[in-house]
Scaffold this motif. Structure first.
Motif, PDB file in Angstrom:
ATOM      1  N   MET A   1       0.819  -1.200   0.000  1.00  0.00           N
ATOM      2  CA  MET A   1       0.000   0.000   0.000  1.00  0.00           C
ATOM      3  C   MET A   1       0.861   1.263   0.000  1.00  0.00           C
ATOM      4  SD  MET A   1      -2.854   1.610   0.090  1.00  0.00           S
ATOM      5  CE  MET A   1      -4.137   0.431   0.533  1.00  0.00           C
ATOM      6  N   LEU A   2       1.867   1.310   0.886  1.00  0.00           N
ATOM      7  CA  LEU A   2       2.715   2.498   0.960  1.00  0.00           C
ATOM      8  C   LEU A   2       3.500   2.701  -0.332  1.00  0.00           C
ATOM      9  CD1 LEU A   2       4.079   2.341   4.627  1.00  0.00           C
ATOM     10  CD2 LEU A   2       2.170   3.684   3.730  1.00  0.00           C
ATOM     11  N   ARG A   3       3.975   1.618  -0.915  1.00  0.00           N
ATOM     12  CA  ARG A   3       4.727   1.742  -2.174  1.00  0.00           C
ATOM     13  C   ARG A   3       3.816   2.211  -3.301  1.00  0.00           C
ATOM     14  NH1 ARG A   3       8.241  -3.640  -0.800  1.00  0.00           N
ATOM     15  NH2 ARG A   3      10.104  -2.558  -0.043  1.00  0.00           N
ATOM     16  N   TRP A   4       2.593   1.721  -3.330  1.00  0.00           N
ATOM     17  CA  TRP A   4       1.665   2.159  -4.379  1.00  0.00           C
ATOM     18  C   TRP A   4       1.307   3.632  -4.208  1.00  0.00           C
ATOM     19  CZ3 TRP A   4      -3.396   4.004  -4.625  1.00  0.00           C
ATOM     20  CH2 TRP A   4      -3.942   4.065  -5.924  1.00  0.00           C
ATOM     21  N   LEU A   5       1.207   4.080  -2.969  1.00  0.00           N
ATOM     22  CA  LEU A   5       0.817   5.465  -2.709  1.00  0.00           C
ATOM     23  C   LEU A   5       1.955   6.460  -2.905  1.00  0.00           C
ATOM     24  CD1 LEU A   5      -1.468   5.078   0.427  1.00  0.00           C
ATOM     25  CD2 LEU A   5      -2.148   6.007  -1.799  1.00  0.00           C
ATOM     26  N   ALA A   6       3.189   5.986  -2.994  1.00  0.00           N
ATOM     27  CA  ALA A   6       4.327   6.896  -3.167  1.00  0.00           C
ATOM     28  C   ALA A   6       4.101   7.764  -4.401  1.00  0.00           C
ATOM     29  CB  ALA A   6       5.612   6.100  -3.308  1.00  0.00           C
ATOM     30  N   GLY A   7       4.194   9.084  -4.212  1.00  0.00           N
ATOM     31  CA  GLY A   7       3.960  10.014  -5.306  1.00  0.00           C
ATOM     32  C   GLY A   7       2.492  10.397  -5.460  1.00  0.00           C
ATOM     33  N   ARG A   8       1.606   9.685  -4.775  1.00  0.00           N
ATOM     34  CA  ARG A   8       0.179   9.990  -4.845  1.00  0.00           C
ATOM     35  C   ARG A   8      -0.337  10.668  -3.578  1.00  0.00           C
ATOM     36  NH1 ARG A   8       0.653   4.769  -7.402  1.00  0.00           N
ATOM     37  NH2 ARG A   8      -0.281   4.757  -9.508  1.00  0.00           N
ATOM     38  N   LEU A   9       0.324  10.388  -2.449  1.00  0.00           N
ATOM     39  CA  LEU A   9      -0.073  10.923  -1.155  1.00  0.00           C
ATOM     40  C   LEU A   9       1.163  10.934  -0.273  1.00  0.00           C
ATOM     41  CD1 LEU A   9      -2.816  11.736   0.281  1.00  0.00           C
ATOM     42  CD2 LEU A   9      -2.838   9.439   1.244  1.00  0.00           C
ATOM     43  N   SER A  10       1.233  11.879   0.644  1.00  0.00           N
ATOM     44  CA  SER A  10       2.411  11.939   1.521  1.00  0.00           C
ATOM     45  C   SER A  10       2.289  10.876   2.605  1.00  0.00           C
ATOM     46  CB  SER A  10       2.536  13.318   2.162  1.00  0.00           C
ATOM     47  OG  SER A  10       3.683  13.362   2.997  1.00  0.00           O
ATOM     48  N   VAL A  11       2.991   9.763   2.388  1.00  0.00           N
ATOM     49  CA  VAL A  11       2.984   8.622   3.315  1.00  0.00           C
ATOM     50  C   VAL A  11       4.432   8.224   3.590  1.00  0.00           C
ATOM     51  CG1 VAL A  11       0.748   7.814   2.484  1.00  0.00           C
ATOM     52  CG2 VAL A  11       2.849   6.942   1.437  1.00  0.00           C
ATOM     53  N   PRO A  12       4.679   7.401   4.619  1.00  0.00           N
ATOM     54  CA  PRO A  12       6.055   7.001   4.923  1.00  0.00           C
ATOM     55  C   PRO A  12       6.702   6.235   3.764  1.00  0.00           C
ATOM     56  CG  PRO A  12       4.605   6.511   6.762  1.00  0.00           C
ATOM     57  CD  PRO A  12       3.721   6.896   5.626  1.00  0.00           C
ATOM     58  N   GLU A  13       7.971   6.511   3.536  1.00  0.00           N
ATOM     59  CA  GLU A  13       8.737   5.779   2.526  1.00  0.00           C
ATOM     60  C   GLU A  13       9.205   4.447   3.112  1.00  0.00           C
ATOM     61  OE1 GLU A  13      13.026   6.032   0.159  1.00  0.00           O
ATOM     62  OE2 GLU A  13      12.268   7.775   1.281  1.00  0.00           O
ATOM     63  N   VAL A  14       8.963   3.371   2.385  1.00  0.00           N
ATOM     64  CA  VAL A  14       9.387   2.053   2.836  1.00  0.00           C
ATOM     65  C   VAL A  14      10.880   1.888   2.565  1.00  0.00           C
ATOM     66  CG1 VAL A  14       9.079  -0.441   2.578  1.00  0.00           C
ATOM     67  CG2 VAL A  14       7.104   1.089   2.414  1.00  0.00           C
ATOM     68  N   VAL A  15      11.632   1.591   3.623  1.00  0.00           N
ATOM     69  CA  VAL A  15      13.078   1.412   3.500  1.00  0.00           C
ATOM     70  C   VAL A  15      13.420  -0.058   3.295  1.00  0.00           C
ATOM     71  CG1 VAL A  15      15.312   1.685   4.648  1.00  0.00           C
ATOM     72  CG2 VAL A  15      13.543   3.452   4.908  1.00  0.00           C
ATOM     73  N   ALA A  16      12.776  -0.913   4.079  1.00  0.00           N
ATOM     74  CA  ALA A  16      13.085  -2.347   3.981  1.00  0.00           C
ATOM     75  C   ALA A  16      11.935  -3.157   4.547  1.00  0.00           C
ATOM     76  CB  ALA A  16      14.374  -2.673   4.740  1.00  0.00           C
ATOM     77  N   THR A  17      11.776  -4.370   4.024  1.00  0.00           N
ATOM     78  CA  THR A  17      10.812  -5.317   4.577  1.00  0.00           C
ATOM     79  C   THR A  17      11.503  -6.665   4.739  1.00  0.00           C
ATOM     80  OG1 THR A  17      10.024  -5.976   2.381  1.00  0.00           O
ATOM     81  CG2 THR A  17       8.850  -4.178   3.479  1.00  0.00           C
ATOM     82  N   ALA A  18      11.013  -7.470   5.652  1.00  0.00           N
ATOM     83  CA  ALA A  18      11.582  -8.799   5.877  1.00  0.00           C
ATOM     84  C   ALA A  18      10.516  -9.704   6.468  1.00  0.00           C
ATOM     85  CB  ALA A  18      12.784  -8.719   6.821  1.00  0.00           C
ATOM     86  N   GLU A  19      10.679 -10.990   6.262  1.00  0.00           N
ATOM     87  CA  GLU A  19       9.736 -11.965   6.803  1.00  0.00           C
ATOM     88  C   GLU A  19      10.516 -13.135   7.378  1.00  0.00           C
ATOM     89  OE1 GLU A  19       5.734 -14.418   5.405  1.00  0.00           O
ATOM     90  OE2 GLU A  19       6.644 -12.908   4.097  1.00  0.00           O
ATOM     91  N   THR A  20      10.158 -13.534   8.588  1.00  0.00           N
ATOM     92  CA  THR A  20      10.796 -14.675   9.242  1.00  0.00           C
ATOM     93  C   THR A  20       9.706 -15.620   9.743  1.00  0.00           C
ATOM     94  OG1 THR A  20      10.778 -13.798  11.501  1.00  0.00           O
ATOM     95  CG2 THR A  20      12.587 -13.073  10.057  1.00  0.00           C
ATOM     96  N   ASP A  21      10.124 -16.682  10.409  1.00  0.00           N
ATOM     97  CA  ASP A  21       9.152 -17.608  10.992  1.00  0.00           C
ATOM     98  C   ASP A  21       8.341 -16.958  12.102  1.00  0.00           C
ATOM     99  OD1 ASP A  21      10.070 -19.557   9.303  1.00  0.00           O
ATOM    100  OD2 ASP A  21      11.429 -20.466  10.774  1.00  0.00           O
ATOM    101  N   HIS A  22       8.831 -15.837  12.617  1.00  0.00           N
ATOM    102  CA  HIS A  22       8.173 -15.172  13.746  1.00  0.00           C
ATOM    103  C   HIS A  22       7.287 -14.001  13.324  1.00  0.00           C
ATOM    104  CE1 HIS A  22      10.612 -17.595  16.429  1.00  0.00           C
ATOM    105  NE2 HIS A  22      11.692 -17.209  15.766  1.00  0.00           N
ATOM    106  N   GLY A  23       7.331 -13.639  12.054  1.00  0.00           N
ATOM    107  CA  GLY A  23       6.485 -12.534  11.620  1.00  0.00           C
ATOM    108  C   GLY A  23       7.085 -11.756  10.472  1.00  0.00           C
ATOM    109  N   ALA A  24       6.359 -10.735  10.060  1.00  0.00           N
ATOM    110  CA  ALA A  24       6.807  -9.850   8.990  1.00  0.00           C
ATOM    111  C   ALA A  24       7.157  -8.488   9.586  1.00  0.00           C
ATOM    112  CB  ALA A  24       5.719  -9.697   7.938  1.00  0.00           C
TER     113      ALA A  24
END
Length: 201
Positions: A1-24
């Protein structure tokens, strides 16, 4: 959602994402400003800022929006949450005396769901628009956080949340002043539906 909104609305820029067995996990850059509730706490008027926030959000083009936040997926999600015992437990049905509990509310929501073919095109919805998720910086520019329930939806969803926010945190008079400045006839039944729907999330 944040990546899609980039340039369309002032939202936080996503720096990094990760997923493990314990969560995202997600790391974003901080946005400038303070939540709008700081203005409310200081006794400053916010109706105009709420209107501007609504205008900015609903100005996001939805023709290619890949996220559906309409009534049907929300009710489907609610059915799942209730079946799994995951719906909110601390619900307050006092504004609607005829409703007796979560299952009664769910049945009521299914029976009173707004017609999605009412002729009004959907808009982009924040999904949880209120004074905690709208930031204002020193230049009076607005920024938005917590858009996990955003997407194409009925325009009255965000309006309902803003009205409730004003009514509960400012005054009923502030809510009515906001509604008068919308530039369109009120739809109290739709606003009530979306307030009731949110009660179980």
């Amino acid at each position: 959602m944040l990546r899609w909104l980039a340039g369309r609305l002032s939202v936080p820029e996503v720096v990094a994402t990760a997923e493990t067995d314990h969560g995202a996990f997600m790391i974003t850059r901080a946005l400038p400003g303070d939540p709008l509730f700081t203005r409310i706490d200081a006794g400053k008027p916010v109706e105009g800022l709420f209107l501007e926030a609504l205008r900015l959000v609903q100005a996001v083009p939805v023709a290619e929006c890949p996220f559906d936040a309409g009534v049907f997926p929300r009710l489907t999600e609610l059915d799942y949450l209730l079946a799994q015992g995951l719906a909110a437990e601390d619900i307050d049905l006092s504004p609607w005396p005829g409703l007796t509990g979560p299952e009664d509310l769910r049945a009521h929501l299914h029976a009173t769901r707004p017609a999605e073919d009412s002729g009004e095109d959907p808009v982009f919805s924040h999904g949880d628009l209120g004074d905690s998720n709208i930031l204002i910086d020193s230049r009076e520019t607005l920024h938005f956080i917590d858009l996990g329930r955003g997407g194409r939806a009925d325009r009255w969803l965000d309006i309902a949340f803003l009205c409730r926010n004003l009514r509960e945190e400012v005054s009923a008079e502030a809510e009515q002043a906001f509604l008068r400045q919308l530039g369109r006839p009120d739809a109290p039944d739709r606003r009530r539906f979306f307030e009731q729907l949110d009660e179980l999330f």
